[in-house]
Design a protein around this motif. Structure first.
Motif, PDB file in Angstrom:
ATOM      1  N   PHE A  26      63.978  15.447  10.700  1.00  8.42           N
ATOM      2  CA  PHE A  26      65.285  15.851  10.196  1.00  8.42           C
ATOM      3  C   PHE A  26      65.330  17.357   9.938  1.00  8.42           C
ATOM      4  CE2 PHE A  26      65.761  11.316   8.577  1.00  8.42           C
ATOM      5  CZ  PHE A  26      66.590  10.963   9.616  1.00  8.42           C
ATOM      6  N   ALA A  27      64.236  17.921   9.469  1.00  8.36           N
ATOM      7  CA  ALA A  27      64.180  19.360   9.229  1.00  8.36           C
ATOM      8  C   ALA A  27      64.313  20.127  10.544  1.00  8.36           C
ATOM      9  CB  ALA A  27      62.878  19.729   8.527  1.00  8.36           C
ATOM     10  N   ILE A  28      63.636  19.674  11.576  1.00  2.00           N
ATOM     11  CA  ILE A  28      63.701  20.338  12.884  1.00  2.00           C
ATOM     12  C   ILE A  28      65.116  20.243  13.450  1.00  2.00           C
ATOM     13  CG2 ILE A  28      62.912  20.194  15.276  1.00  2.00           C
ATOM     14  CD1 ILE A  28      60.142  19.453  14.113  1.00  2.00           C
ATOM     15  N   VAL A  29      65.732  19.077  13.336  1.00  2.25           N
ATOM     16  CA  VAL A  29      67.106  18.912  13.819  1.00  2.25           C
ATOM     17  C   VAL A  29      68.046  19.851  13.061  1.00  2.25           C
ATOM     18  CG1 VAL A  29      69.059  17.302  13.909  1.00  2.25           C
ATOM     19  CG2 VAL A  29      66.796  16.580  14.685  1.00  2.25           C
ATOM     20  N   GLY A  30      67.862  19.976  11.771  1.00  2.00           N
ATOM     21  CA  GLY A  30      68.695  20.874  10.979  1.00  2.00           C
ATOM     22  C   GLY A  30      68.559  22.322  11.415  1.00  2.00           C
ATOM     23  N   VAL A  31      67.331  22.760  11.683  1.00  2.00           N
ATOM     24  CA  VAL A  31      67.105  24.135  12.124  1.00  2.00           C
ATOM     25  C   VAL A  31      67.743  24.370  13.489  1.00  2.00           C
ATOM     26  CG1 VAL A  31      65.316  25.764  12.860  1.00  2.00           C
ATOM     27  CG2 VAL A  31      65.040  24.487  10.741  1.00  2.00           C
ATOM     28  N   VAL A  32      67.596  23.423  14.401  1.00  6.24           N
ATOM     29  CA  VAL A  32      68.178  23.568  15.742  1.00  6.24           C
ATOM     30  C   VAL A  32      69.698  23.631  15.666  1.00  6.24           C
ATOM     31  CG1 VAL A  32      68.497  22.394  17.958  1.00  6.24           C
ATOM     32  CG2 VAL A  32      66.223  22.536  16.949  1.00  6.24           C
ATOM     33  N   VAL A  33      70.314  22.790  14.854  1.00  4.07           N
ATOM     34  CA  VAL A  33      71.776  22.804  14.705  1.00  4.07           C
ATOM     35  C   VAL A  33      72.232  24.121  14.080  1.00  4.07           C
ATOM     36  CG1 VAL A  33      73.701  21.729  13.451  1.00  4.07           C
ATOM     37  CG2 VAL A  33      72.031  20.311  14.643  1.00  4.07           C
ATOM     38  N   TYR A  34      71.501  24.602  13.091  1.00  8.88           N
ATOM     39  CA  TYR A  34      71.849  25.874  12.443  1.00  8.88           C
ATOM     40  C   TYR A  34      71.806  27.021  13.460  1.00  8.88           C
ATOM     41  CZ  TYR A  34      71.364  30.092   9.669  1.00  8.88           C
ATOM     42  OH  TYR A  34      71.519  31.357   9.173  1.00  8.88           O
ATOM     43  N   ILE A  35      70.758  27.088  14.256  1.00  9.44           N
ATOM     44  CA  ILE A  35      70.630  28.160  15.244  1.00  9.44           C
ATOM     45  C   ILE A  35      71.729  28.057  16.299  1.00  9.44           C
ATOM     46  CG2 ILE A  35      69.160  29.055  17.094  1.00  9.44           C
ATOM     47  CD1 ILE A  35      66.765  28.374  15.288  1.00  9.44           C
ATOM     48  N   ALA A  36      72.035  26.847  16.734  1.00 11.59           N
ATOM     49  CA  ALA A  36      73.087  26.669  17.745  1.00 11.59           C
ATOM     50  C   ALA A  36      74.441  27.115  17.199  1.00 11.59           C
ATOM     51  CB  ALA A  36      73.145  25.212  18.177  1.00 11.59           C
ATOM     52  N   LEU A  37      74.765  26.749  15.972  1.00 10.68           N
ATOM     53  CA  LEU A  37      76.038  27.164  15.380  1.00 10.68           C
ATOM     54  C   LEU A  37      76.093  28.675  15.183  1.00 10.68           C
ATOM     55  CD1 LEU A  37      76.598  24.343  12.733  1.00 10.68           C
ATOM     56  CD2 LEU A  37      77.821  24.687  14.882  1.00 10.68           C
ATOM     57  N   ARG A  38      74.983  29.262  14.752  1.00 13.06           N
ATOM     58  CA  ARG A  38      74.937  30.710  14.558  1.00 13.06           C
ATOM     59  C   ARG A  38      75.147  31.440  15.887  1.00 13.06           C
ATOM     60  NH1 ARG A  38      69.369  33.312  12.961  1.00 13.06           N
ATOM     61  NH2 ARG A  38      69.117  32.769  15.134  1.00 13.06           N
ATOM     62  N   ASP A  39      74.518  30.957  16.944  1.00 13.21           N
ATOM     63  CA  ASP A  39      74.678  31.583  18.260  1.00 13.21           C
ATOM     64  C   ASP A  39      76.100  31.440  18.783  1.00 13.21           C
ATOM     65  OD1 ASP A  39      72.085  32.407  18.229  1.00 13.21           O
ATOM     66  OD2 ASP A  39      71.350  30.837  19.591  1.00 13.21           O
ATOM     67  N   ARG A  40      76.712  30.299  18.546  1.00 17.52           N
ATOM     68  CA  ARG A  40      78.102  30.121  18.999  1.00 17.52           C
ATOM     69  C   ARG A  40      79.041  31.058  18.272  1.00 17.52           C
ATOM     70  NH1 ARG A  40      79.718  23.982  20.423  1.00 17.52           N
ATOM     71  NH2 ARG A  40      78.044  23.582  21.890  1.00 17.52           N
ATOM     72  N   ARG A  41      78.831  31.217  16.961  1.00 14.56           N
ATOM     73  CA  ARG A  41      79.678  32.136  16.196  1.00 14.56           C
ATOM     74  C   ARG A  41      79.491  33.574  16.679  1.00 14.56           C
ATOM     75  NH1 ARG A  41      77.853  29.457  10.808  1.00 14.56           N
ATOM     76  NH2 ARG A  41      79.185  27.624  10.789  1.00 14.56           N
ATOM     77  N   ALA A  42      78.247  33.954  16.928  1.00  8.08           N
ATOM     78  CA  ALA A  42      77.983  35.314  17.400  1.00  8.08           C
ATOM     79  C   ALA A  42      78.603  35.532  18.774  1.00  8.08           C
ATOM     80  CB  ALA A  42      76.479  35.560  17.455  1.00  8.08           C
ATOM     81  N   GLU A  43      78.523  34.544  19.639  1.00  2.67           N
ATOM     82  CA  GLU A  43      79.115  34.661  20.973  1.00  2.67           C
ATOM     83  C   GLU A  43      80.634  34.773  20.881  1.00  2.67           C
ATOM     84  OE1 GLU A  43      79.502  31.861  24.895  1.00  2.67           O
ATOM     85  OE2 GLU A  43      77.593  31.854  23.814  1.00  2.67           O
ATOM     86  N   ARG A  44      81.230  33.987  19.984  1.00  2.50           N
ATOM     87  CA  ARG A  44      82.684  34.036  19.807  1.00  2.50           C
ATOM     88  C   ARG A  44      83.109  35.404  19.284  1.00  2.50           C
ATOM     89  NH1 ARG A  44      83.989  29.767  16.064  1.00  2.50           N
ATOM     90  NH2 ARG A  44      83.262  28.438  17.742  1.00  2.50           N
ATOM     91  N   ARG A  45      82.351  35.947  18.296  1.00  6.63           N
ATOM     92  CA  ARG A  45      82.652  37.272  17.764  1.00  6.63           C
ATOM     93  C   ARG A  45      82.512  38.338  18.848  1.00  6.63           C
ATOM     94  NH1 ARG A  45      78.627  37.706  13.908  1.00  6.63           N
ATOM     95  NH2 ARG A  45      78.772  35.584  13.219  1.00  6.63           N
ATOM     96  N   GLU A  46      81.481  38.213  19.653  1.00  3.66           N
ATOM     97  CA  GLU A  46      81.238  39.185  20.715  1.00  3.66           C
ATOM     98  C   GLU A  46      82.348  39.146  21.766  1.00  3.66           C
ATOM     99  OE1 GLU A  46      77.974  39.343  24.129  1.00  3.66           O
ATOM    100  OE2 GLU A  46      77.131  39.546  22.115  1.00  3.66           O
ATOM    101  N   SER A  47      82.787  37.947  22.119  1.00  7.71           N
ATOM    102  CA  SER A  47      83.837  37.836  23.139  1.00  7.71           C
ATOM    103  C   SER A  47      85.180  38.335  22.618  1.00  7.71           C
ATOM    104  CB  SER A  47      83.957  36.405  23.639  1.00  7.71           C
ATOM    105  OG  SER A  47      84.450  35.561  22.624  1.00  7.71           O
TER     106      SER A  47
END
Length: 56
Positions: A26-47
């Motif tokens: 569960f901890a690993i899944v949480g970290v992966v979801v956090y990183i994916a959401l952070r990357d999507r937000r950064a990509e959206r801001r960049e675009s």
């Protein structure tokens, strides 16, 4: 499972033994979801910032 007179079964410990196995998963899944959401937000801001520069 046999029930005998005078024997009280208080708890089944299989759930307690499973917690250490599932907690890291569960901890690993949480970290992966956090990183994916952070990357999507950064990509959206960049675009959006790139799109505004192209319009000017």
């Amino acid at each position: 499972m046999r029930y005998e007179p005078g024997v009280d079964i208080l708890a089944d410990h299989s759930a307690l033994l499973a917690i250490p196995a599932f907690a890291p998963a569960f901890a690993i899944v949480g970290v992966v979801v956090y990183i994916a959401l952070r990357d999507r937000r950064a990509e959206r801001r960049e675009s959006t910032s790139t799109g505004q520069e192209d319009d000017n």
